[in-house]
Design a protein around this motif. Structure first.
Motif, PDB file in Angstrom:
ATOM      1  N   LEU A 194       0.835  -1.207   0.000  1.00 41.96           N
ATOM      2  CA  LEU A 194       0.000   0.000   0.000  1.00 41.96           C
ATOM      3  C   LEU A 194       0.873   1.262   0.000  1.00 41.96           C
ATOM      4  O   LEU A 194       1.614   1.525   0.949  1.00 41.96           O
ATOM      5  CB  LEU A 194      -0.911  -0.020   1.230  1.00 41.96           C
ATOM      6  CG  LEU A 194      -2.051   0.990   1.273  1.00 41.96           C
ATOM      7  CD1 LEU A 194      -2.911   0.943   0.010  1.00 41.96           C
ATOM      8  CD2 LEU A 194      -2.921   0.743   2.503  1.00 41.96           C
ATOM      9  N   LYS A 196       1.181   5.520  -0.724  1.00 39.51           N
ATOM     10  CA  LYS A 196       0.352   6.724  -0.589  1.00 39.51           C
ATOM     11  C   LYS A 196       0.276   7.504  -1.906  1.00 39.51           C
ATOM     12  O   LYS A 196       1.017   8.460  -2.117  1.00 39.51           O
ATOM     13  CB  LYS A 196       0.916   7.597   0.528  1.00 39.51           C
ATOM     14  CG  LYS A 196       0.709   6.984   1.907  1.00 39.51           C
ATOM     15  CD  LYS A 196       1.450   7.708   2.993  1.00 39.51           C
ATOM     16  CE  LYS A 196       0.867   9.066   3.266  1.00 39.51           C
ATOM     17  NZ  LYS A 196       1.557   9.709   4.429  1.00 39.51           N
ATOM     18  N   ARG A 201      -5.848   6.047  -2.508  1.00 43.30           N
ATOM     19  CA  ARG A 201      -6.305   6.978  -1.454  1.00 43.30           C
ATOM     20  C   ARG A 201      -7.487   6.409  -0.656  1.00 43.30           C
ATOM     21  O   ARG A 201      -7.522   6.492   0.580  1.00 43.30           O
ATOM     22  CB  ARG A 201      -6.677   8.326  -2.082  1.00 43.30           C
ATOM     23  CG  ARG A 201      -6.871   9.435  -1.080  1.00 43.30           C
ATOM     24  CD  ARG A 201      -7.044  10.775  -1.776  1.00 43.30           C
ATOM     25  NE  ARG A 201      -5.853  11.235  -2.460  1.00 43.30           N
ATOM     26  CZ  ARG A 201      -4.816  11.817  -1.851  1.00 43.30           C
ATOM     27  NH1 ARG A 201      -4.832  12.015  -0.550  1.00 43.30           N
ATOM     28  NH2 ARG A 201      -3.774  12.201  -2.544  1.00 43.30           N
ATOM     29  N   LEU A 203      -8.124   3.526   0.090  1.00 41.88           N
ATOM     30  CA  LEU A 203      -7.738   2.412   0.963  1.00 41.88           C
ATOM     31  C   LEU A 203      -6.976   2.873   2.197  1.00 41.88           C
ATOM     32  O   LEU A 203      -6.943   2.171   3.207  1.00 41.88           O
ATOM     33  CB  LEU A 203      -6.860   1.411   0.186  1.00 41.88           C
ATOM     34  CG  LEU A 203      -7.503   0.720  -1.015  1.00 41.88           C
ATOM     35  CD1 LEU A 203      -6.475  -0.127  -1.756  1.00 41.88           C
ATOM     36  CD2 LEU A 203      -8.682  -0.143  -0.574  1.00 41.88           C
ATOM     37  N   TRP A 204      -6.310   4.065   2.110  1.00 39.69           N
ATOM     38  CA  TRP A 204      -5.450   4.434   3.238  1.00 39.69           C
ATOM     39  C   TRP A 204      -5.806   5.737   3.946  1.00 39.69           C
ATOM     40  O   TRP A 204      -5.498   5.911   5.127  1.00 39.69           O
ATOM     41  CB  TRP A 204      -3.970   4.512   2.796  1.00 39.69           C
ATOM     42  CG  TRP A 204      -3.654   5.483   1.693  1.00 39.69           C
ATOM     43  CD1 TRP A 204      -3.571   5.207   0.363  1.00 39.69           C
ATOM     44  CD2 TRP A 204      -3.361   6.886   1.811  1.00 39.69           C
ATOM     45  NE1 TRP A 204      -3.256   6.336  -0.354  1.00 39.69           N
ATOM     46  CE2 TRP A 204      -3.115   7.384   0.513  1.00 39.69           C
ATOM     47  CE3 TRP A 204      -3.268   7.778   2.892  1.00 39.69           C
ATOM     48  CZ2 TRP A 204      -2.795   8.719   0.248  1.00 39.69           C
ATOM     49  CZ3 TRP A 204      -2.946   9.104   2.640  1.00 39.69           C
ATOM     50  CH2 TRP A 204      -2.723   9.566   1.334  1.00 39.69           C
ATOM     51  N   GLU A 205      -6.501   6.664   3.245  1.00 41.73           N
ATOM     52  CA  GLU A 205      -6.581   8.020   3.788  1.00 41.73           C
ATOM     53  C   GLU A 205      -7.274   8.074   5.150  1.00 41.73           C
ATOM     54  O   GLU A 205      -6.832   8.764   6.060  1.00 41.73           O
ATOM     55  CB  GLU A 205      -7.293   8.946   2.805  1.00 41.73           C
ATOM     56  CG  GLU A 205      -7.062  10.409   3.173  1.00 41.73           C
ATOM     57  CD  GLU A 205      -7.496  11.326   2.040  1.00 41.73           C
ATOM     58  OE1 GLU A 205      -6.693  12.174   1.646  1.00 41.73           O
ATOM     59  OE2 GLU A 205      -8.626  11.174   1.546  1.00 41.73           O
ATOM     60  N   GLU A 208      -4.821   5.750   8.119  1.00 41.54           N
ATOM     61  CA  GLU A 208      -3.380   5.544   7.924  1.00 41.54           C
ATOM     62  C   GLU A 208      -2.676   5.024   9.188  1.00 41.54           C
ATOM     63  O   GLU A 208      -1.874   4.088   9.110  1.00 41.54           O
ATOM     64  CB  GLU A 208      -2.711   6.851   7.451  1.00 41.54           C
ATOM     65  CG  GLU A 208      -1.231   6.634   7.154  1.00 41.54           C
ATOM     66  CD  GLU A 208      -0.552   7.856   6.561  1.00 41.54           C
ATOM     67  OE1 GLU A 208      -1.248   8.812   6.160  1.00 41.54           O
ATOM     68  OE2 GLU A 208       0.687   7.844   6.521  1.00 41.54           O
ATOM     69  N   ILE A 211      -3.611   1.352   9.862  1.00 43.70           N
ATOM     70  CA  ILE A 211      -3.031   0.434   8.865  1.00 43.70           C
ATOM     71  C   ILE A 211      -1.526   0.314   9.091  1.00 43.70           C
ATOM     72  O   ILE A 211      -0.949  -0.770   9.023  1.00 43.70           O
ATOM     73  CB  ILE A 211      -3.317   0.918   7.429  1.00 43.70           C
ATOM     74  CG1 ILE A 211      -4.821   0.961   7.167  1.00 43.70           C
ATOM     75  CG2 ILE A 211      -2.644   0.010   6.403  1.00 43.70           C
ATOM     76  CD1 ILE A 211      -5.207   1.678   5.881  1.00 43.70           C
ATOM     77  N   SER A 212      -0.880   1.446   9.405  1.00 45.46           N
ATOM     78  CA  SER A 212       0.572   1.428   9.627  1.00 45.46           C
ATOM     79  C   SER A 212       0.946   0.458  10.743  1.00 45.46           C
ATOM     80  O   SER A 212       1.973  -0.234  10.676  1.00 45.46           O
ATOM     81  CB  SER A 212       1.079   2.824   9.987  1.00 45.46           C
ATOM     82  OG  SER A 212       0.860   3.700   8.917  1.00 45.46           O
ATOM     83  N   ARG A 219       4.830   1.685   8.576  1.00 47.45           N
ATOM     84  CA  ARG A 219       4.449   2.859   7.785  1.00 47.45           C
ATOM     85  C   ARG A 219       3.951   2.404   6.423  1.00 47.45           C
ATOM     86  O   ARG A 219       4.273   1.304   5.966  1.00 47.45           O
ATOM     87  CB  ARG A 219       5.608   3.848   7.628  1.00 47.45           C
ATOM     88  CG  ARG A 219       6.759   3.372   6.770  1.00 47.45           C
ATOM     89  CD  ARG A 219       7.753   4.496   6.513  1.00 47.45           C
ATOM     90  NE  ARG A 219       8.940   4.033   5.802  1.00 47.45           N
ATOM     91  CZ  ARG A 219       9.051   3.946   4.469  1.00 47.45           C
ATOM     92  NH1 ARG A 219       8.035   4.282   3.691  1.00 47.45           N
ATOM     93  NH2 ARG A 219      10.178   3.532   3.915  1.00 47.45           N
ATOM     94  N   LEU A 220       3.177   3.287   5.790  1.00 37.46           N
ATOM     95  CA  LEU A 220       2.763   3.019   4.417  1.00 37.46           C
ATOM     96  C   LEU A 220       3.916   3.337   3.480  1.00 37.46           C
ATOM     97  O   LEU A 220       4.862   4.034   3.853  1.00 37.46           O
ATOM     98  CB  LEU A 220       1.552   3.892   4.057  1.00 37.46           C
ATOM     99  CG  LEU A 220       0.180   3.293   4.364  1.00 37.46           C
ATOM    100  CD1 LEU A 220      -0.001   3.038   5.842  1.00 37.46           C
ATOM    101  CD2 LEU A 220      -0.919   4.194   3.842  1.00 37.46           C
TER     102      LEU A 220
END
Ligand SMILES: NC(=O)c1ccc[n+]([C@@H]2O[C@H](COP(=O)([O-])OP(=O)(O)OC[C@H]3O[C@@H](n4cnc5c(N)ncnc54)[C@H](OP(=O)(O)O)[C@@H]3O)[C@@H](O)[C@H]2O)c1
Length: 254
Positions: A194, A196, A201, A203-205, A208, A211-212, A219-220
């Motif tokens: 994944l 950035k 976007r 999936l992570w925004e 974050e 997920i990290s 970290r992404l």
């Protein structure tokens, strides 16, 4: 080892932003001339100017050129490869990076136009651009092809199933072409986790931090993380590597 691309010419699809733009900047910094391509010329010109102003002076005669082309259009592929050779005199490295935004939802419910578009850009596109690179230059002069797949091509994530099917097929295309085109042309793939960018976007925004914490390296990915691996595959430092993929995902697949 110094990873340099002095005297080399690269063509990168989907390079107006995100991972493609980061690879273009990395290749220029390493001394290559780079043709960047995507569907919108204005965005390409902006990216080219940003790269030139960042690295232009320090790398001497390195240059960036732009060519508007939909990666799913075979005529555009032929024209872009031809324009690259005309502009820079050769083609050493092709990066098949362009991909469509994934259709989010159950794969079983995807409509045929979306299914076809994903296939046409992500898989047939990579095949056609490789054919053109081979036909117009690499059959005679050799070369290096890098396909940008995904960890989704190595695992099952049902919300973007069809996109992942094309990414898995791209890995097999990589292996098959590597065997067929050796020893003159090396063909490898990168499998990002994944990263950035705009494409991922959704999936992570919104999550974050959470997920990290699930990623071993906490970290992404940044586009530069993928660009560094692409530089390795593009350079002679990887001269005994073909037909494989490098996973760049902070340990996410683990
Ligand atoms: N970000 C991630 O988490 C992630 C993870 C795994 C794999 N990947 C892969 O990494 C590659 C780059 O993605 P990204 O995250 O950098 O996405 P991005 O930031 O959204 O950039 C996509 C680039 O592709 C271009 N593009 C889109 N459709 C195109 C088409 N039909 N023909 C030509 N160009 C097209 C876009 O420009 P225009 O819209 O102007 O054409 C843009 O330059 C893709 O292959 C993607 O599948 C990304």
């Amino acid at each position: 080892m110094d990873l340099r691309l002095d005297g080399k010419v690269a063509l990168i699809t989907g390079a107006s932003r995100g991972i493609g733009a980061a690879m273009a900047a990395e290749f220029v910094a390493a001394g290559a001339k780079v043709m960047i391509s995507s569907r919108k010329e204005a965005a390409l010109v902006e990216t080219a100017l940003a790269i030139e102003s960042r690295f232009g002076e320090s790398v001497g005669d390195a240059q960036v050129a732009v060519f508007e082309a939909n990666a799913g259009n075979p005529e555009a592929a032929e024209a872009c490869v031809s324009a690259t050779i005309e502009r820079f005199g050769r083609l050493d490295i092709l990066v098949n990076n362009a991909a469509t935004n994934p259709y989010m939802g159950k794969m079983i419910e995807i409509d045929l136009p979306r299914l076809d578009k994903t296939y046409d850009v992500n898989l047939r596109g990579a095949f056609v651009w490789a054919q053109q690179a081979w036909k117009q230059s690499m059959a005679e002069h050799g070369g290096n092809i890098i396909n940008i797949s995904s960890i989704g091509g190595l695992s099952v994530e049902t919300s973007i199933g069809h996109y992942n099917v094309t990414k898995a097929a791209l890995l097999h295309l990589t292996r098959s072409l590597a065997k067929e085109l050796a020893p003159g042309v090396r063909v490898n793939a990168l499998c990002p986790g994944l990263v950035k960018t705009d494409m991922a976007r959704a999936l992570w925004e919104s999550g974050e931090d959470a997920i990290s914490q699930m990623i071993p390296l906490h970290r992404l990915g940044e586009p530069e993380d993928i660009a560094h691996a692409a530089l390795f595959l593009a350079s002679d430092a990887s001269s005994w590597i073909t037909g494989t993929c490098i996973v760049v995902d902070g340990g996410m697949l683990l």
